[in-house]
Design a protein around this motif. Structure first.
Motif, mmCIF file in Angstrom:
data_model
loop_
_atom_site.group_PDB
_atom_site.id
_atom_site.type_symbol
_atom_site.label_atom_id
_atom_site.label_comp_id
_atom_site.label_asym_id
_atom_site.label_seq_id
_atom_site.Cartn_x
_atom_site.Cartn_y
_atom_site.Cartn_z
ATOM 1 N N ARG A 86 56.933 15.033 3.138
ATOM 2 C CA ARG A 86 57.148 13.613 2.783
ATOM 3 C C ARG A 86 58.265 13.107 3.660
ATOM 4 O O ARG A 86 59.294 13.769 3.813
ATOM 5 N N TRP A 87 58.058 11.940 4.237
ATOM 6 C CA TRP A 87 59.095 11.293 5.035
ATOM 7 C C TRP A 87 58.971 9.794 4.813
ATOM 8 O O TRP A 87 58.063 9.160 5.333
ATOM 9 N N ASP A 88 59.845 9.251 4.007
ATOM 10 C CA ASP A 88 59.891 7.816 3.746
ATOM 11 C C ASP A 88 61.113 7.280 4.477
ATOM 12 O O ASP A 88 62.240 7.345 3.957
ATOM 13 N N GLU A 89 60.879 6.794 5.672
ATOM 14 C CA GLU A 89 61.962 6.361 6.562
ATOM 15 C C GLU A 89 62.973 5.493 5.812
ATOM 16 O O GLU A 89 62.620 4.495 5.204
ATOM 17 N N GLY A 90 64.226 5.923 5.864
ATOM 18 C CA GLY A 90 65.311 5.186 5.238
ATOM 19 C C GLY A 90 65.485 5.444 3.757
ATOM 20 O O GLY A 90 66.466 4.999 3.159
ATOM 21 N N HIS A 91 64.547 6.178 3.130
ATOM 22 C CA HIS A 91 64.594 6.341 1.673
ATOM 23 C C HIS A 91 64.602 7.784 1.184
ATOM 24 O O HIS A 91 65.080 8.056 0.088
ATOM 25 N N GLY A 92 64.056 8.698 1.972
ATOM 26 C CA GLY A 92 64.069 10.085 1.530
ATOM 27 C C GLY A 92 63.027 10.929 2.219
ATOM 28 O O GLY A 92 62.179 10.429 2.959
ATOM 29 N N TYR A 93 63.140 12.224 1.970
ATOM 30 C CA TYR A 93 62.158 13.158 2.505
ATOM 31 C C TYR A 93 62.095 14.402 1.628
ATOM 32 O O TYR A 93 62.967 14.646 0.798
ATOM 33 N N SER A 94 61.005 15.152 1.824
ATOM 34 C CA SER A 94 60.805 16.420 1.127
ATOM 35 C C SER A 94 60.293 17.434 2.140
ATOM 36 O O SER A 94 59.530 17.080 3.042
ATOM 37 N N PHE A 95 60.713 18.677 1.964
ATOM 38 C CA PHE A 95 60.217 19.721 2.852
ATOM 39 C C PHE A 95 60.025 21.015 2.089
ATOM 40 O O PHE A 95 60.569 21.203 0.998
ATOM 41 N N ILE A 96 59.223 21.881 2.685
ATOM 42 C CA ILE A 96 59.061 23.237 2.180
ATOM 43 C C ILE A 96 59.648 24.186 3.217
ATOM 44 O O ILE A 96 59.773 23.830 4.389
ATOM 45 N N VAL A 97 60.000 25.352 2.760
ATOM 46 C CA VAL A 97 60.387 26.411 3.671
ATOM 47 C C VAL A 97 59.110 27.184 3.982
ATOM 48 O O VAL A 97 58.447 27.710 3.079
ATOM 49 N N ASP A 98 58.750 27.210 5.252
ATOM 50 C CA ASP A 98 57.569 27.950 5.691
ATOM 51 C C ASP A 98 57.878 29.431 5.891
ATOM 52 O O ASP A 98 57.040 30.285 5.622
ATOM 53 N N GLU A 99 59.091 29.717 6.396
ATOM 54 C CA GLU A 99 59.490 31.088 6.678
ATOM 55 C C GLU A 99 60.990 31.240 6.415
ATOM 56 O O GLU A 99 61.748 30.297 6.607
ATOM 57 N N ALA A 100 61.369 32.451 6.016
ATOM 58 C CA ALA A 100 62.786 32.769 5.821
ATOM 59 C C ALA A 100 63.039 34.157 6.401
ATOM 60 O O ALA A 100 62.124 34.979 6.494
ATOM 61 N N ASN A 101 64.283 34.407 6.775
ATOM 62 C CA ASN A 101 64.598 35.725 7.325
ATOM 63 C C ASN A 101 64.925 36.734 6.226
ATOM 64 O O ASN A 101 65.169 37.894 6.514
ATOM 65 N N LEU A 102 64.904 36.291 4.981
ATOM 66 C CA LEU A 102 65.088 37.172 3.830
ATOM 67 C C LEU A 102 63.788 37.167 3.024
ATOM 68 O O LEU A 102 63.231 36.105 2.769
ATOM 69 N N PRO A 103 63.296 38.329 2.570
ATOM 70 C CA PRO A 103 61.995 38.398 1.897
ATOM 71 C C PRO A 103 62.061 38.088 0.405
ATOM 72 O O PRO A 103 61.370 38.697 -0.401
ATOM 73 N N VAL A 104 62.850 37.108 0.027
ATOM 74 C CA VAL A 104 63.158 36.846 -1.370
ATOM 75 C C VAL A 104 62.248 35.802 -2.018
ATOM 76 O O VAL A 104 61.906 35.908 -3.193
ATOM 77 N N PHE A 105 61.819 34.805 -1.260
ATOM 78 C CA PHE A 105 61.197 33.620 -1.837
ATOM 79 C C PHE A 105 59.676 33.628 -1.761
ATOM 80 O O PHE A 105 59.094 33.960 -0.735
ATOM 81 N N LYS A 106 59.059 33.209 -2.858
ATOM 82 C CA LYS A 106 57.623 32.927 -2.865
ATOM 83 C C LYS A 106 57.402 31.497 -2.404
ATOM 84 O O LYS A 106 56.595 31.231 -1.528
#
Length: 168
Positions: A86-106
């Protein structure tokens, strides 16, 4: 070179369905345009907080849905690769983590909302939501560490308050 661990995809539902959702609402001493400019800048949150040591945007401007970046958290132990859904210019955004260097997150996702606060528009209501689901093997340790993580993310939100109080 860091080893990367892929995370499962997520979307806006993650902000209500994840087992760990941390939400912070802060009033920042700057108008929304200034806060947005900072969030979309090359430094982004690394200008606000010592917790984020480096941000590298890997997509060209103008940013939008599909934009990617890599973030290094101090003291350089954790690295994540993010993709904006999500990218609402000037109002906000949302992102996911696609990859991490620690194997902790689903799954791991963040949402940022920038809104005018007060009648004069000189301040901003900043709402930041972090949603995390650990991998099953890390569920128990994560449950024990969740209060510490809530405080750590809260520190970053408070750092934003201090940053804009100084630079407004």
């Amino acid at each position: 070179m860091a080893r990367w661990y892929p995370l499962e995809s997520a979307d806006a539902r993650t902000f209500t369905s994840a087992p760990y959702v941390f939400r912070y609402v802060r009033t920042l001493a700057a108008p929304p345009a200034t806060v947005w400019e900072s969030l979309a800048s090359d430094e982004s949150l690394s200008a606000w907080s010592s917790t984020v040591s480096e941000i590298t945007w890997s997509s060209p401007r103008p940013f939008g849905v599909g934009t990617t970046r890599e973030v290094v958290l101090a003291p350089g132990l954790a690295r994540v690769r993010e993709r904006f859904f999500r990218w609402d210019e000037g109002h906000g955004y949302s992102f996911i983590v696609d990859e991490a260097n620690l194997p902790v997150f689903k799954t791991f996702a963040e949402d940022y909302v920038v809104e005018p606060h007060g009648a004069d528009g000189a301040t901003t209501q900043f709402t930041w939501t972090v949603a995390i689901e650990p991998k099953r093997a890390f569920a128990l340790p994560f449950a024990a560490l969740a209060p510490v993580l809530r405080l750590a993310f809260g520190r970053m939100a408070a750092d934003g308050e201090r940053h804009f109080a100084r630079t407004g």
